[in-house]
Design a protein around this motif. Structure first.
Motif, PDB file in Angstrom:
ATOM      1  N   ARG A  75      -3.770   0.709  -3.136  1.00 34.59           N
ATOM      2  CA  ARG A  75      -3.231  -0.639  -3.063  1.00 34.59           C
ATOM      3  C   ARG A  75      -3.634  -1.321  -4.360  1.00 34.59           C
ATOM      4  NH1 ARG A  75      -0.974  -3.828   0.704  1.00 34.59           N
ATOM      5  NH2 ARG A  75      -1.153  -6.084   0.461  1.00 34.59           N
ATOM      6  N   THR A 111      -8.551   2.341  -3.068  1.00 32.31           N
ATOM      7  CA  THR A 111      -8.087   3.726  -2.974  1.00 32.31           C
ATOM      8  C   THR A 111      -8.801   4.399  -1.814  1.00 32.31           C
ATOM      9  OG1 THR A 111      -9.729   4.515  -4.559  1.00 32.31           O
ATOM     10  CG2 THR A 111      -7.536   3.976  -5.418  1.00 32.31           C
ATOM     11  N   TYR A 112      -8.143   5.387  -1.267  1.00 35.14           N
ATOM     12  CA  TYR A 112      -8.702   6.152  -0.144  1.00 35.14           C
ATOM     13  C   TYR A 112      -8.375   7.621  -0.355  1.00 35.14           C
ATOM     14  CZ  TYR A 112      -8.438   8.640   4.258  1.00 35.14           C
ATOM     15  OH  TYR A 112      -8.562   9.596   5.225  1.00 35.14           O
ATOM     16  N   CYS A 166      -4.472   7.014  -0.451  1.00 39.42           N
ATOM     17  CA  CYS A 166      -3.750   5.751  -0.409  1.00 39.42           C
ATOM     18  C   CYS A 166      -4.208   4.876  -1.563  1.00 39.42           C
ATOM     19  CB  CYS A 166      -4.003   5.038   0.918  1.00 39.42           C
ATOM     20  SG  CYS A 166      -3.074   3.507   1.154  1.00 39.42           S
ATOM     21  N   SER A 221       0.861  -1.176   0.000  1.00 41.72           N
ATOM     22  CA  SER A 221       0.000   0.000   0.000  1.00 41.72           C
ATOM     23  C   SER A 221       0.899   1.227   0.000  1.00 41.72           C
ATOM     24  CB  SER A 221      -0.890   0.033   1.236  1.00 41.72           C
ATOM     25  OG  SER A 221      -1.777  -1.052   1.242  1.00 41.72           O
ATOM     26  N   CYS A 272      -4.418  -0.300   3.060  1.00 38.35           N
ATOM     27  CA  CYS A 272      -4.473   1.166   3.091  1.00 38.35           C
ATOM     28  C   CYS A 272      -5.145   1.639   4.375  1.00 38.35           C
ATOM     29  CB  CYS A 272      -5.276   1.692   1.897  1.00 38.35           C
ATOM     30  SG  CYS A 272      -4.319   2.025   0.425  1.00 38.35           S
ATOM     31  N   ASP A 315      -5.317   5.574   6.916  1.00 33.43           N
ATOM     32  CA  ASP A 315      -4.934   6.994   6.969  1.00 33.43           C
ATOM     33  C   ASP A 315      -4.126   7.291   8.234  1.00 33.43           C
ATOM     34  OD1 ASP A 315      -8.136   8.440   8.050  1.00 33.43           O
ATOM     35  OD2 ASP A 315      -7.005   6.694   8.735  1.00 33.43           O
ATOM     36  N   GLY A 357       0.773   5.290   0.528  1.00 37.84           N
ATOM     37  CA  GLY A 357      -0.040   6.387   1.032  1.00 37.84           C
ATOM     38  C   GLY A 357       0.652   7.722   0.833  1.00 37.84           C
TER      39      GLY A 357
END
Length: 123
Positions: free
Chosen positions: A52, A58-59, A50, A33, A103, A105, A35
């Motif tokens: 992966r 996705t983030y 982020c 991952s 992922c 935060d 970020g």
């Protein structure tokens, strides 16, 4: 040895765009991952985005949704953060980080970090 090198930061006017790059070595992106985090003066480091690629995760932080886009190029072992409609509040040092885990935060979840690149949004 895992290494991450960020590039692409700079000075941009409000409403402008920048694309940050995070070049990875000693591992392949498809099993990690990646970020993006940022830290403004006097503030804690916060998760921005982020990715992966192994599962398409996705983030995005709420503050950047609709303005930032994260993507990866496995052939170049590089992750990008396209930042559009930049605001003065986006001013910070931006770091990329890597970890074999999922992922998140949370900065503490990432074991490998780049040196950071400065993004300044100002008129």
């Amino acid at each position: 040895q895992v290494q991450l090198v960020e590039s692409g930061g700079g000075l941009v006017q409000p409403g402008g765009s920048l694309r940050l790059s995070c070049a990875a070595s000693a591992f392949t992106l498809d099993v990690y991952s990646i970020g993006w985090f940022r830290q403004a003066p006097g503030k804690e480091r916060e998760g921005v985005s982020c990715i992966r690629s192994s599962d398409g995760t996705t983030y995005y932080a709420d503050s950047v949704k609709g303005r930032f886009t994260i993507s990866g190029d496995n052939t170049k072992n590089t992750v990008y953060l396209q930042m559009n409609s930049l605001e003065p509040e986006d001013t910070a040092v931006y770091y990329c980080a890597a970890d074999p885990g999922p992922c998140t935060d949370y900065a503490d979840d990432f074991g490998y970090w780049g040196q950071g690149t400065q993004v300044t949004v100002s008129s």
